[in-house]
Design an enzyme around this catalytic site. Structure first.
Site, short mmCIF file in Angstrom:
data_model
loop_
_atom_site.label_atom_id
_atom_site.label_comp_id
_atom_site.label_asym_id
_atom_site.label_seq_id
_atom_site.Cartn_x
_atom_site.Cartn_y
_atom_site.Cartn_z
N LYS A 194 72.92 44.97 -36.40
CA LYS A 194 73.92 44.09 -35.80
C LYS A 194 74.26 44.69 -34.43
O LYS A 194 75.06 45.62 -34.34
CB LYS A 194 75.16 44.05 -36.70
CG LYS A 194 75.91 42.74 -36.72
CD LYS A 194 76.45 42.30 -35.37
CE LYS A 194 77.65 43.08 -34.93
NZ LYS A 194 78.01 42.80 -33.51
N GLY A 247 80.28 53.66 -32.71
CA GLY A 247 81.26 52.87 -31.98
C GLY A 247 82.60 53.57 -31.93
O GLY A 247 82.68 54.79 -32.01
N GLU A 270 79.24 57.59 -36.41
CA GLU A 270 79.17 58.41 -35.19
C GLU A 270 80.18 57.79 -34.23
O GLU A 270 79.95 56.70 -33.70
CB GLU A 270 77.74 58.39 -34.65
CG GLU A 270 77.45 59.50 -33.68
CD GLU A 270 77.76 59.09 -32.26
OE1 GLU A 270 78.90 59.35 -31.82
OE2 GLU A 270 76.87 58.53 -31.62
N CYS A 304 79.13 58.39 -25.58
CA CYS A 304 80.09 58.93 -26.56
C CYS A 304 80.23 60.44 -26.44
O CYS A 304 81.27 61.00 -26.75
CB CYS A 304 79.70 58.53 -27.97
SG CYS A 304 78.00 58.89 -28.37
N GLU A 401 90.69 58.23 -25.37
CA GLU A 401 89.35 58.01 -24.83
C GLU A 401 89.39 56.93 -23.76
O GLU A 401 89.91 55.84 -23.99
CB GLU A 401 88.40 57.58 -25.96
CG GLU A 401 86.95 57.48 -25.50
CD GLU A 401 85.99 57.09 -26.63
OE1 GLU A 401 85.01 57.81 -26.83
OE2 GLU A 401 86.24 56.06 -27.30
O1 TXE Z 1 83.71 48.84 -29.93
P1 TXE Z 1 83.59 48.68 -31.50
P2 TXE Z 1 84.09 47.78 -28.80
C1 TXE Z 1 84.90 52.57 -27.30
C2 TXE Z 1 85.24 52.24 -25.87
C3 TXE Z 1 85.59 50.79 -25.91
C4 TXE Z 1 86.16 50.62 -27.30
C5 TXE Z 1 86.03 49.24 -27.87
O2 TXE Z 1 86.36 52.99 -25.48
O3 TXE Z 1 86.51 50.38 -24.94
O4 TXE Z 1 85.42 51.52 -28.09
O5 TXE Z 1 84.68 48.76 -27.72
C6 TXE Z 1 80.97 46.04 -34.32
N1 TXE Z 1 83.14 45.77 -38.97
N2 TXE Z 1 83.47 52.66 -27.57
O6 TXE Z 1 85.16 46.85 -29.27
O7 TXE Z 1 84.62 47.73 -32.03
C7 TXE Z 1 80.83 45.46 -32.94
O8 TXE Z 1 80.38 44.11 -33.02
C8 TXE Z 1 81.89 46.11 -38.62
C9 TXE Z 1 82.97 53.97 -27.89
O9 TXE Z 1 82.86 47.16 -28.32
O10 TXE Z 1 83.56 50.04 -32.06
C10 TXE Z 1 79.80 46.38 -32.33
O11 TXE Z 1 78.50 46.00 -32.79
N3 TXE Z 1 81.46 46.14 -37.35
C11 TXE Z 1 81.64 53.93 -28.50
C12 TXE Z 1 80.18 47.74 -32.92
O12 TXE Z 1 80.94 47.45 -34.09
C13 TXE Z 1 82.34 45.80 -36.39
C14 TXE Z 1 80.69 52.91 -28.00
C15 TXE Z 1 80.99 48.65 -32.01
O13 TXE Z 1 82.17 47.97 -31.65
C16 TXE Z 1 83.66 45.43 -36.69
C17 TXE Z 1 81.33 51.65 -27.74
C18 TXE Z 1 84.05 45.44 -38.05
N4 TXE Z 1 85.29 45.14 -38.44
C19 TXE Z 1 82.68 51.58 -27.51
N5 TXE Z 1 84.30 45.15 -35.53
C20 TXE Z 1 80.97 55.27 -28.77
N6 TXE Z 1 81.74 56.25 -29.18
O14 TXE Z 1 79.77 55.41 -28.67
C21 TXE Z 1 83.41 45.33 -34.53
N7 TXE Z 1 82.22 45.71 -35.04
#
Ligand code: TXE
Length: 497
Positions: A194, A247, A270, A304, A401
């Site tokens: 996904k 994420g 992670e 990250c 962050e």
């Molecule tokens: O991340 P999410 P978002 C941080 C960065 C950013 C913030 C939000 O600061 O501003 O996170 O970004 C899926 N159940 N990072 O909203 O929500 C979503 O569709 C299952 C740090 O984009 O963590 C995507 O595929 N999955 C980070 C994935 O989760 C769900 C990298 C990541 O989204 C879900 C990116 C749910 N309930 C953003 N809700 C890193 N540390 O590498 C969303 N998703």
């Protein structure tokens, strides 16, 4: 310099109505809803994608389950690795096409898309390919005595888990997906990915290439759409054996909870954090500035493992920040498709707004904005490379962050105080320590609470080294040999004769 010309296959791909990749085929899906993919450099939509529904989730999970017990199970371990190697070759053949797609969707500079996203993804595939024929159990000596002359023999088997759901963020839409699919496939699992709704396109193309590489239909599937809607559906699906997530921390916690509630679905998380980089006073000012840029500003800080809080000796901080300001303000910010650009936009509007709100928070805290700290004029989601000087360890930007081109800097008087500040965080993904005194570094290494610690370097991920966080930065390890235990179950077999 001007923008490179888009390849005709890239424009043709963008013109297609995109959806999902299920059982070896591109499918539009049953849903009527669509979402737009926005180029963060312009703010304009570049493609439309059909939103996934329960029907596509069911189809993808069933296809992956059938392949797990059928076509993929029949592929020998060595051939599994060959499939991954052929996929690595195909990524290289289609390097420019994939790099352009990635830059258009995520705002990553084209040089980084080519050199880091595609080339590193290929290297990781080759690394994981090598493991396919080396995953095995062991023969064990039974420890209990034999009472009536009976004998025992025992061994363990590493058995693949089953269908792995991989949930991918937007910052490395190919490389992070490859980490997950390569680990799963090399162990004999099958995959449903996904991607982030901000970057849904690149994995659709990679999945087509995977079929071309000989990975059988159903072994790799891609479902696109809202994470908040599809994530829980995928995790709750009875065919889901494991979820591997990269994420944000809050979403990671939601994923972990959902997985536990669904009958202890195996989970690797992670997550992000607030990584530290600390410089000891023996490092020259120029090396400190180079190190700060390496640690904090690659891909607009959207990594990250990137450093966000920097600890500098009080004796050096003024000079370092003055030189850093010169370097940051001289960086070329611009179109990701211009080969001379060093800094592109942030990857999406929501994230851009979050980073701008954090600048406001820094000002409200009384932190000093040394340079940057604002949006740049024009279309797209650009912010200036930023350096902030904190008043103390509790300033918001020393703790929250940002995931942007933003370093926050704090002076320290003595090294014990600096070590305590590094560890005074709920997170612990990565950190770096910079010094010419390796003897001192060796003594500090065990005292720093992180999953990865770099000495005189930062952000360098090697497939041979386990990667993952301690504390709230995650659970489980990717890469090295450590990933194997997260994609297999260990079965013990004991025989009496
Ligand atoms: O991340 P999410 P978002 C941080 C960065 C950013 C913030 C939000 O600061 O501003 O996170 O970004 C899926 N159940 N990072 O909203 O929500 C979503 O569709 C299952 C740090 O984009 O963590 C995507 O595929 N999955 C980070 C994935 O989760 C769900 C990298 C990541 O989204 C879900 C990116 C749910 N309930 C953003 N809700 C890193 N540390 O590498 C969303 N998703």
């Amino acid at each position: 310099m001007t923008d490179i010309t888009l390849l005709p296959q890239v424009t043709a791909f963008l013109d297609r109505q995109q959806g999902h990749y299920i059982h070896g085929q591109s499918v539009a899906g049953a849903g009527v809803e669509r979402f737009a993919v926005v180029n963060p450099a312009t703010g304009l939509a570049i493609a439309q994608v059909n939103e996934g529904s329960q029907a596509e989730v069911d189809a993808a999970m069933q296809a992956a389950f059938d392949a797990f017990h059928g076509s993929w199970a029949q592929v020998s371990p060595l051939e599994r690795g060959n499939c991954l190697t052929r996929l690595a070759d195909l990524l290289q053949t289609h390097r420019e096409e994939l790099a352009q797609l990635e830059s258009l969707c995520s705002g990553k500079t084209i040089q980084l898309s080519r050199g880091l996203e595609i080339d590193m993804a290929s290297q990781f595939l080759r690394y994981f390919a090598g493991w396919s024929s080396k995953i095995s159990g062991e023969t064990l000596n039974v420890s209990l005595p034999s009472f009536q002359g009976e004998q025992y023999s025992a061994f363990t088997r590493c058995e693949p888990l089953g269908v792995v759901v991989g949930i991918i963020p937007w910052n490395f839409s190919i490389m992070i997906a490859i980490w997950k699919l390569a680990a799963a496939l090399t162990c004999g699992c099958t995959v449903v990915l996904k991607p982030s709704e901000y970057t849904p396109l690149t994995m659709l193309r990679v999945a087509e290439l995977a079929t071309q590489a000989g990975i059988p239909a159903g072994a790799l599937n891609v479902i696109n759409g809202s994470g908040a809607r599809l994530g829980p559906m995928l995790i709750a699906h009875p065919r889901c054996a494991k979820v591997t997530f990269t994420g944000s921390v809050p979403t990671g916690i939601a994923v972990g909870k959902a997985a536990m509630e669904q009958g202890i679905v195996r989970t690797t998380l992670e997550l992000g954090g607030k990584n530290a980089a600390a410089f000891l006073a023996d490092v020259s000012v120029d090396k400190m500035v180079d190190g700060i840029i390496e640690a904090g500003y690659l891909n607009q800080g959207q990594i990250c493992a990137a450093a966000e809080r920097f600890y500098l000796p009080a004796s050096h901080i003024d000079e370092v920040l003055a030189k850093l300001t010169q370097r940051l303000t001289a960086m070329k910010v611009g179109s990701p498709l211009d080969e001379s650009t060093e800094v592109g936009p942030l990857a999406n509007e929501a994230h851009y707004r979050k980073v701008l709100a954090l600048f406001d928070k820094a000002r409200a805290d009384g932190s000093q904005i040394v340079c940057g700290g604002q949006a740049l004029a024009g279309p797209g989601f650009f912010v200036a490379p930023t350096a902030i000087r904190a008043n103390g360890p509790h300033d918001a930007l020393m703790r929250e962050e940002t995931f942007g081109p933003v370093g926050t800097f704090l002076a320290y008087e003595d090294e014990e105080q600096m070590l305590a500040m590094i560890n005074d965080s709920p997170y612990g993904l990565a950190a770096s320590l910079w010094t010419n005194d390796l003897s001192k570094a060796m003594r500090m290494i065990p005292r720093i609470e992180v999953g990865t610690l770099w000495i005189n370097m930062h952000t360098f991920l090697d497939p041979a080294l386990p990667f993952g966080g301690v504390k709230s930065s995650g659970m489980g390890r990717e890469f090295g040999s450590a990933f194997i235990e997260h994609y297999t179950e260990l079965k013990s077999v004991m025989m009496r004769y």
